[in-house]
Design an enzyme around this catalytic site. Structure first.
Site, PDB file in Angstrom:
ATOM      1  N   ASP A 185      -5.178 -10.572   0.516  1.00 13.07           N
ATOM      2  CA  ASP A 185      -3.854 -11.194   0.588  1.00 13.07           C
ATOM      3  C   ASP A 185      -3.101 -11.083  -0.735  1.00 13.07           C
ATOM      4  OD1 ASP A 185      -1.803 -12.627   1.899  1.00 13.07           O
ATOM      5  OD2 ASP A 185      -2.420 -14.450   0.863  1.00 13.07           O
ATOM      6  N   HIS A 186      -1.831 -10.696  -0.642  1.00 13.81           N
ATOM      7  CA  HIS A 186      -0.966 -10.550  -1.819  1.00 13.81           C
ATOM      8  C   HIS A 186      -1.526  -9.549  -2.823  1.00 13.81           C
ATOM      9  CE1 HIS A 186       1.212 -14.014  -0.231  1.00 13.81           C
ATOM     10  NE2 HIS A 186       2.174 -13.735  -1.069  1.00 13.81           N
ATOM     11  N   HIS A 220       3.224  -4.717   4.166  1.00 15.23           N
ATOM     12  CA  HIS A 220       3.179  -5.233   5.531  1.00 15.23           C
ATOM     13  C   HIS A 220       2.640  -6.669   5.550  1.00 15.23           C
ATOM     14  CE1 HIS A 220       3.878  -1.239   7.207  1.00 15.23           C
ATOM     15  NE2 HIS A 220       2.936  -0.761   6.428  1.00 15.23           N
ATOM     16  N   HIS A 248       5.055   0.360  -0.352  1.00 16.05           N
ATOM     17  CA  HIS A 248       5.784  -0.517   0.562  1.00 16.05           C
ATOM     18  C   HIS A 248       4.736  -1.543   1.033  1.00 16.05           C
ATOM     19  CE1 HIS A 248       3.868   2.446   3.138  1.00 16.05           C
ATOM     20  NE2 HIS A 248       3.948   1.582   4.131  1.00 16.05           N
ATOM     21  N   GLU A 272      -0.562  -3.616  11.930  1.00 14.96           N
ATOM     22  CA  GLU A 272       0.122  -3.243  10.688  1.00 14.96           C
ATOM     23  C   GLU A 272       1.594  -3.621  10.789  1.00 14.96           C
ATOM     24  OE1 GLU A 272      -1.053   0.234   8.120  1.00 14.96           O
ATOM     25  OE2 GLU A 272       0.765   1.029   9.012  1.00 14.96           O
ATOM     26  N   HIS A 277       0.847  -1.200   0.000  1.00 10.66           N
ATOM     27  CA  HIS A 277       0.000   0.000   0.000  1.00 10.66           C
ATOM     28  C   HIS A 277       0.879   1.246   0.000  1.00 10.66           C
ATOM     29  CE1 HIS A 277      -0.382   1.244   4.554  1.00 10.66           C
ATOM     30  NE2 HIS A 277       0.839   0.875   4.275  1.00 10.66           N
ATOM     31  N   CYS A 322       5.670   6.730   4.285  1.00 11.36           N
ATOM     32  CA  CYS A 322       4.532   5.853   3.993  1.00 11.36           C
ATOM     33  C   CYS A 322       3.836   6.251   2.695  1.00 11.36           C
ATOM     34  CB  CYS A 322       3.521   5.874   5.143  1.00 11.36           C
ATOM     35  SG  CYS A 322       4.217   5.262   6.676  1.00 11.36           S
TER      36      CYS A 322
END
Lengths: 135, 135, 135, 135, 135, 135
Positions: free
Chosen positions: D80-81, D42, D40, D125, D15, D34
């Protein structure tokens, strides 16, 4: 103002999920592999919370050594290395789901705590499944 | 609707539990080995919670960088690698139990937070003993 | 073939890093805030590893109850709730860095273990700093 | 009486924090690193809590297998992913802060849960930054 | 005699697994959802181990403050909040699998460490997948 | 050069420590409460390590999806929610100590891995007791 102290403890035990008044087929339908008649087991991790106010003399809400001793005597000695269905009287007619185990632990501790305290019990059945009961 | 953001932090410190107005024998009777006159110590793990509503412009409840900086300045710099009894003014006449440490941290942070926020402080003295204070 | 069993334990203690034969200024230059003359402290987490072969009769490499008892008597009772510099004879003239604490623990355990076993000691001073010593 | 069961889950995603209607300079001023335009990411850890009462027949508050399946279908398969900004419709015009991600997850789960249940969503996060949303 | 000190660190980043010289279909066939062209991301947890002998003067194997600073400058500042494929030169033509990231980190640290030390890098891509590289 | 990738997995099971050719009294003398004839149980946490070299084409030592699938089929499906003594053929005449369980898991995985790989199995019986087997 709200203050709660917590103490962690640990026990491991065997259990199966089932009702005596259901046949095996219905038990398996509702409880799946957790109803294995040969039992399976868990490392249960317990967090006991006691809510109250600080004694201005000692700076303690409750003496943690006493709380540790109470948990050892009432929970660990009663449940550790036991088969919950077979050896723990509270589950003679109560399905040992994590919800019911948390309630049994809460009841066992509650009767030994002063009325001025509130009590919470968090119980991890696995690292991914857990329950919180506050009475 | 309730939303809380949390930030973890860490400090380590020496302390002993005792009251200046009690003699050593009474301190030891009440506080046991935690009253060792030569001190012992802990890695304290801290979770600070701030409750409020989301700023619709940023999507933040509070800027976590500001919260991190506040915790560093008010808590970590004040308590890390310190002897709580000897070097931290708030404990000059206050027994540094985990209950009292949590309350001191809460007071230190509260005065720097906007009134629109609620504050909670969870403090782990050991992995098995911890406390939650919500003011 | 290599098999190792591990047992975790815990103690908390106060310490400072310093050499008696250095003045305060040099101690602070080399050891920084860890040299605070009033001490600071840690929750030390310990992992003891014993390498050997399985006894075909019991299926045990070593009886974990005996290992647990050995760690309690030799390490926990000697170090828990202590000031390492002041109260633990091994550090009377030895700087209690995590490296040296691990070596002292290794020496204390080694002399009580059968020669057929190898021994390792992992010691966490904080969740982010730790040391492994294998003799 | 209050009882809550919890189920943990996991997803990882890319994100960036930014608002389309702000230029890059303002985005960077408010969101710092950010807001990196190249994204980047998480490992998000999720704890879903469901509050209600125990079904006396089963000893379950809710069937954890159903809750696990609901989280997998509504949250893990959706997030996810993924790149949250680019591929997840809920964030087409919503900044994917942890606060907003928790609210989106709560909304996605709420519509599939019986009205008799209360719902909470805790989202990590990072191991040090997390959020709790209770609707 | 073997002694190793460890320091944990953390960074988060976006990446995708793919080879520029393969088309999207082959990338997806080999790397699955990890090859998402819009990227996904992780909180990478890092454990750096340095093996050597204790300096008898200080009781340190290596000054942990220097090791912490080296990791921050060489790893965290280079990788944190970055898109590994796009922004980190080492991955311009190298697939950023956890294996390759560990090797890149090892190479970056190795050149700043005295030859007398051995170096290991453990890298967690998720809590369930990790890699150890010892050079 | 040494590179190892690790994958974590989980199963829970019931067991008791005992030898069929010993009477109950001797079993209890040697194995204590772990020999409870009604069984107890654990959440077993497993870390499988595979050592080898990186495939320069993919950047993988081994495809983690294949490793995950192998662990699920050979370990989780064979042991999860089972009574090890009663239902798992390998323990029909083998005491299910953590040492022996680790060796059984190693044997089950080894036969499905290419000879070019080395294999290690770390098994946590509880958060405080664990074993490492490297063949």
């Amino acid at each position: 103002m709200s203050l709660t102290v917590y103490r962690k403890a640990h026990f491991n035990a065997a259990h199966r999920l089932y009702r005596k008044d259901w046949d095996d087929s219905r038990n398996e339908q509702v409880f799946g592999k957790c109803s294995n008649p040969n039992y399976h087991g868990h490392n249960y991790e317990l967090e006991v919370g006691v809510t109250g106010s600080v004694d201005p003399e000692t700076g303690f809400l409750i003496d943690m050594e006493l709380l540790k001793k109470l948990i050892r005597e009432e929970v660990e000695e009663a449940l550790d290395h036991k088969n919950l269905n077979v050896e723990v009287p509270e589950f003679a007619n109560l399905n040992p789901t994590m919800e019911n185990i948390a309630r049994v632990i809460w009841d066992k501790l509650r009767k030994h705590l002063d009325d001025k305290f509130e009590l919470s019990v968090k119980l991890y059945e696995t690292p991914r499944n857990f329950v919180l009961y506050t009475g």
